[in-house]
Each structure stands twice: as structure tokens, then as C-alpha cells.
Scaffold this active site. Structure first.
Site, mmCIF file in Angstrom:
data_model
loop_
_atom_site.group_PDB
_atom_site.id
_atom_site.type_symbol
_atom_site.label_atom_id
_atom_site.label_comp_id
_atom_site.label_asym_id
_atom_site.label_seq_id
_atom_site.Cartn_x
_atom_site.Cartn_y
_atom_site.Cartn_z
ATOM 1 C CD1 TRP A 1 -0.528 2.422 2.098
ATOM 2 C CD2 TRP A 1 -2.979 2.098 1.038
ATOM 3 N NE1 TRP A 1 -1.874 3.299 2.211
ATOM 4 C CE2 TRP A 1 -3.362 3.170 1.599
ATOM 5 C CE3 TRP A 1 -3.983 1.155 0.550
ATOM 6 C CZ2 TRP A 1 -3.773 3.759 0.902
ATOM 7 C CZ3 TRP A 1 -4.883 1.968 -0.347
ATOM 8 C CH2 TRP A 1 -4.573 2.884 0.096
ATOM 9 C CG MET A 2 2.297 5.352 -2.176
ATOM 10 S SD MET A 2 3.605 5.431 -3.736
ATOM 11 C CE MET A 2 2.577 5.527 -4.604
ATOM 12 C CG ASN A 3 -1.681 7.193 2.254
ATOM 13 O OD1 ASN A 3 -0.793 5.858 3.086
ATOM 14 N ND2 ASN A 3 -2.075 7.909 2.539
ATOM 15 C CG ASP A 4 -1.242 11.151 1.730
ATOM 16 O OD1 ASP A 4 -2.239 11.000 1.158
ATOM 17 O OD2 ASP A 4 -0.667 12.016 2.817
ATOM 18 C CG PHE B 1 0.388 10.144 10.068
ATOM 19 C CD1 PHE B 1 0.720 8.977 9.846
ATOM 20 C CD2 PHE B 1 -1.236 10.265 10.191
ATOM 21 C CE1 PHE B 1 -1.143 7.613 10.243
ATOM 22 C CE2 PHE B 1 -2.540 9.589 10.559
ATOM 23 C CZ PHE B 1 -2.123 8.684 10.452
ATOM 24 N NE ARG C 1 -4.367 14.212 9.369
ATOM 25 C CZ ARG C 1 -5.882 14.122 9.580
ATOM 26 N NH1 ARG C 1 -5.550 14.086 11.013
ATOM 27 N NH2 ARG C 1 -6.930 13.863 8.716
ATOM 28 C CD GLU D 1 -6.251 14.714 5.500
ATOM 29 O OE1 GLU D 1 -7.125 13.410 6.156
ATOM 30 O OE2 GLU D 1 -6.454 13.872 4.243
#
Ligand code: FRU
Length: 512
Positions: A26-29, A85, A153, A206
Site C-alpha cells: 500500500w501507498m498513499n501521499d 504520517f 498534521r 490535510e
């Protein structure tokens, strides 16, 4: 990643060939991006243990050109119940932090430490590297900024030259505010001011970014862009990015009335349309720009996560999940509605061009459908198309087309919009929020220019020099290679149609 010797061939079904994707999992930002010593660094929200969100850590890759990527070992790992994060990275040229050794500037990562629990804790931390980013040490005085909140964040830090201090731009997500802090040494931070709620406030705020850009390439005219993502309620549905144009004096960000959207009244769609959107597709989130691009280059470059929180955990790919958008340069230009952000694919992408093809200009007759370049069967494509508006009500093209599927890009004059329709783009039923038509308000003048990139499972459309952009993931059939032009209810001029098949860039040097 580190310690695992399996080599993925990057040829799995739907695997992007020139967009960045992690070897597996998995990858996000995108996170921590900076340029140093000939390398673009890209970190990213990564789960080292699975194909869904969790155990958030920073994956890492470097590239000489933002096109060819070499994977590096995990940079920052979840530890002692604290996840890593999103955040930013930079070169501490003056060694303000004191982490430098041997006269070399230290590289700094600024991230949010996330501790699950009741209450959740989120605070800002730093880590440093003295070996060109190959290894990272978490600062033993962490956290460097903790205000006792659960939703605090995604710090983006920049050097503010006029004041000779660092500025952190960070989100208070639930309150829909952006806060600014200053520091002399990256270790102790003082509150400066806050901005918001403003613009679109439907979702959590965000991943902000803040930077100055010249307007129309004129260095005597500078404006500041504040980029703020929202996790839901974006223009295409779900997560997306908005931006504000204004001034930042080192303490306050003040939004420009003159450069805010005014084409829609608050009553028409509260919260939703009173924003400037980065992208009208559904898959462009958490865009963040590279720090420390050399002055002689002068560009502001960024990329974003090419997915949407609505369905990112369900996309039908394995053994990786999600990719980044193409790298883009962003500019401010004056338009009839005020100053607006324009995005164009980074020029480095031109090196991928392989076979060139083109079609001579002609007028498409009313209600025609035309298969162009049937000999082109690649799913890695760059296209440049220029239409001349005549008397058609609707015109455009269909890509990744077969008798079973198609992805349409259309200009509908009756509804004054340009759209990308992926409701029949192939595999669409893995999530209810995936299929659909995504629209941008559009009143074409005489010409419509499209610059299009297809990479197996994604489509990016840059309209009129990047004034409007659509970023969409798609999952077409393996043999859906058709390119079809259409003109409905009248004729349309085709002034330019040329393209290139593209070479893959992700295959070499990709050890999982
Ligand atoms: C945005 C986001 C960030 C957070 C990260 C966690 O996509 O929710 O706000 O830092 O993802 O993975």
C-alpha cells in the site's frame, strides 16, 4: 523492501509503466520531497506489511529526472506505537539545526507522529540524514511541536528568506484551519497565525503546501499559493485538492478577493464550488511540491497521490496499491476570472517518447465517429489534440476503447462543460463511487487544446495549457487500445492530432 530479494517485473496487470508505484504493498501521499545533489527524493506513506492502509511509514525512492526511479530502503519506520504520517523534507543549507557534519548540510524530514489511542495524539517530529538520504535518524528531542491535539498534521516546512527563519504550514484537520509556525533551528517552533475555515470545508483539511510563484512569468509580480486538500466533498466527489491565492508576509496568509472564485453564488452549492480546484478528476490528492529545486531551474514542481480515499483500498491491483501522478510544473497566469494555477507535465517526460504518429487536419462531419491510428495498440501514450469549435453540440475523443469499454473526453457546449467519463472504462464495479462522469465548467473559445497521457491504468488530461486538469485512474480491458474521435450534432475541426507511444521507465532498478 529492504532485505527482500524478490524482483517484481513491473508487468503485472494494470501496473503503471512510467508513473511511480511501490514494488509492492500500500501507498498513499507523497512525502518529504526535496532535491539534493542531482537527486529528486520522493518519500511516501507506505505500509511495509500489506496492501491496505496501516503501519504507516515512509517509503523512499530517488530519481535523476522524476521519471526513472530507484527504490531505496524504508526511510522512517513505525516504532514504539508511533506511526509516521505525512510531512515534508528539505536541505538545511546553513546547518541551522546543527545536525550537519563535515561541512555538509544535513537533510531534514519533518513528519507527524501519530499515536493511536483514546485520545489519538498527533504532533510534529523531525529526523535527519548525513548520507544523501540513505539513512535517517529520528531526533531524540521529538516531538518538536505538540499542542495536545488529535488532528494536527502534515507539516510542510520552507525557508522564509526575508525573515531568515523556517515556516511550518500545518493542518488542524477537524477545525479546517491551517496554522503557521516559525523556527530558527527546526527544533523549537513559535505560533505565527492561522487561516481558515475558508473555501471548501466539507472534508477534513490535510496536506497543505505554501509557496510563492511569479505571475505570468514576471518576477516583479509574485503571489502565494496555499494548497489545501480535503478528504471528502471535493469537486469530483471524495478527496481532492483546493488552493487559495494571496499574500504571505512571513506571518499571515491573506487571501485575495480578486483572485477567489466568484462565478457561483454561495446558494448554488454551498461549500462545494466556492473553491479553486486543482483537478477535476477524482484521483489527485495530497499534492506537494519539491523543496530546494535549484534557482537556475526555477520551476515549482509537484506530484500527487493518484487515488481517492473513497475507493483507494479497493482498487483491483496486486501486489501494490496506488501510484503517483506525473510530475508537473505549476505556474500562475492571469485569466479573465483572475489569477489561476496552471499545471503542465514536466518536460523531462519527453525522453519517454518512442514512435511518433499523426493525422492530417480535417473537418469531422456531423455525427461522425472515426477510428484514428488503428495501427497504434500501445497503452502507453502521449497525445496532443487541437479541436476547432464549429457547430457541433458535443465533440471529443474516446480512448482505451474496444467494443466493451471506453473512456471519453468530451466538450459539451450546451452544458458549457468539459468532462471525462469513465463509467464504461473497463473494470468499474469494484466500488460504487468509482464509475462516473467528472466535469469542469468550460466555455471554449475557438480552439480547445488537449495534452493527454495514458499509462495502462491512468489518464491525465491537461486542457488549454493546464488551466483545467483531469487525473483519473481506469482499469480497461487488455485489448482496449482504440482511439476514436466524435462530433455530435454538427461538425468539428481537427487542427492537430499527434502522439507518441511511450517507453516504460519503471522496469529497471526496481527491486522489491
Ligand atoms: C492524507 C492523510 C494525511 C495523513 C496520512 C496518513 O491522505 O490522511 O492527513 O498524514 O494520510 O496516512
Amino acid at each position: 523492501m529492504s532485505g527482500v530479494s524478490k524482483i517484481y517485473d513491473y508487468d503485472e496487470c494494470f501496473r503503471p509503466q512510467y508513473h511511480f508505484s511501490p514494488p509492492r504493498n500500500w501507498m498513499n501521499d507523497p512525502n518529504g520531497m526535496f532535491y539534493y545533489d542531482g537527486e529528486y527524493h520522493l518519500f511516501y506513506q507506505y505500509n511495509p506489511f500489506g496492501n491496505k492502509w496501516g503501519h504507516m511509514s515512509w517509503g523512499h525512492a530517488v530519481s535523476p529526472d522524476m521519471v526513472h526511479w530507484e527504490h531505496l530502503p524504508l526511510a522512517l519506520a513505525e516504532e514504539n506505537g508511533e506511526m509516521i504520517f505525512s510531512g515534508s523534507g528539505l536541505v538545511d543549507w546553513k546547518n541551522t539545526s546543527g545536525f550537519g557534519i563535515d561541512g555538509q548540510p544535513p537533510l531534514i524530514a519533518i513528519y507527524t507522529g501519530h499515536v493511536p489511542g483514546d485520545p489519538v495524539r498527533q504532533y510534529q517530529c523531525i529526523a535527519y540524514s548525513n548520507d544523501r538520504g540513505r539513512s535517517w535518524t529520528k531526533y531524540d528531542g521529538n516531538p518538536v511541536l505538540d499542542i495536545g491535539k488529535s488532528d494536527f498534521r502534515d507539516p510542510k516546512v520552507m525557508w522564509f528568506e526575508p525573515g531568515a527563519y523556517w515556516v511550518m504550514t500545518v493542518a488542524l484537520s477537524v477545525e479546517k484551519k491551517i496554522q503557521f509556525y516559525e523556527s530558527a533551528d527546526l527544533k523549537s517552533w513559535n505560533f505565527l497565525s492561522e487561516f481558515g475555515p475558508a473555501g471548501s470545508t466539507e472534508g477534513l483539511w490535510e496536506c497543505p503546501d505554501l509557496f510563492a510563484l511569479s505571475v505570468d512569468g514576471d518576477n516583479s509580480k509574485v503571489k502565494w499559493v496555499l494548497q489545501v486538500d480535503i478528504d471528502s466533498g471535493s469537486v469530483g466527489g471524495g478527496s481532492g485538492g483546493q488552493y487559495f491565492i494571496g499574500d504571505f508576509d512571513g506571518k499571515f496568509f491573506k487571501v485575495d478577493e480578486a483572485n477567489s472564485p466568484k462565478f457561483l453564488t454561495p446558494e448554488s452549492s454551498p461549500g462545494k464550488m466556492l473553491a479553486l480546484w486543482l483537478d477535476y478528476g477524482k484521483d489527485f490528492y495530497a499534492a506537494v511540491s519539491w523543496s530546494d529545486i535549484p534557482e537556475e531551474d526555477g520551476r515549482r514542481l509537484w506530484l500527487a497521490w493518484m487515488s481517492n480515499w473513497q475507493y483507494a483500498q479497493h482498487v483491483p491491483t496486486y501486489p501494490w496499491r496506488n501510484a503517483m501522478s506525473l510530475p508537473r510544473s505549476v505556474e500562475l497566469r492571469t485569466t479573465a476570472s483572475g489569477i489561476r494555477l496552471f499545471q503542465m507535465p514536466a518536460r523531462e517526460l519527453k525522453q519517454l517518447r518512442a514512435r511518433h504518429f499523426q493525422v492530417a487536419p480535417f473537418v469531422m462531419a456531423a455525427d461522425s465517429k472515426l477510428d484514428v491510428v488503428p495501427e497504434i495498440t500501445s497503452s502507453l501514450l502521449e497525445l496532443k489534440v487541437e479541436f476547432e469549435v464549429k457547430d457541433a453540440q458535443e465533440f471529443g475523443l474516446r480512448l482505451c476503447e474496444s467494443e466493451f469499454d471506453e473512456t471519453a473526453i468530451g466538450i459539451a457546449l450546451s452544458s458549457s462543460e468539459i468532462y471525462v467519463d469513465r463509467s464504461k472504462s473497463g473494470f468499474v464495479d469494484f466500488h460504487d463511487d468509482f464509475p462516473g462522469r467528472h466535469r469542469a465548467p468550460f466555455l471554449p473559445e475557438a480552439l480547445v487544446r488537449l495534452h493527454i497521457f495514458v499509462d495502462r491504468s491512468s489518464l491525465e488530461v491537461f486542457v488549454n495549457d493546464g488551466r483545467i486538469v483531469f487525473t483519473e485512474i481506469i482499469f480497461p480491458g487488455e485489448r482496449s487500445h482504440g482511439i476514436e474521435l466524435f462530433s455530435i450534432g454538427g461538425s468539428t475541426g481537427l487542427l492537430l492530432f499527434e502522439g507518441w507511444t511511450l517507453k516504460p521507465s519503471m522496469k529497471s532498478g526496481n527491486r522489491g
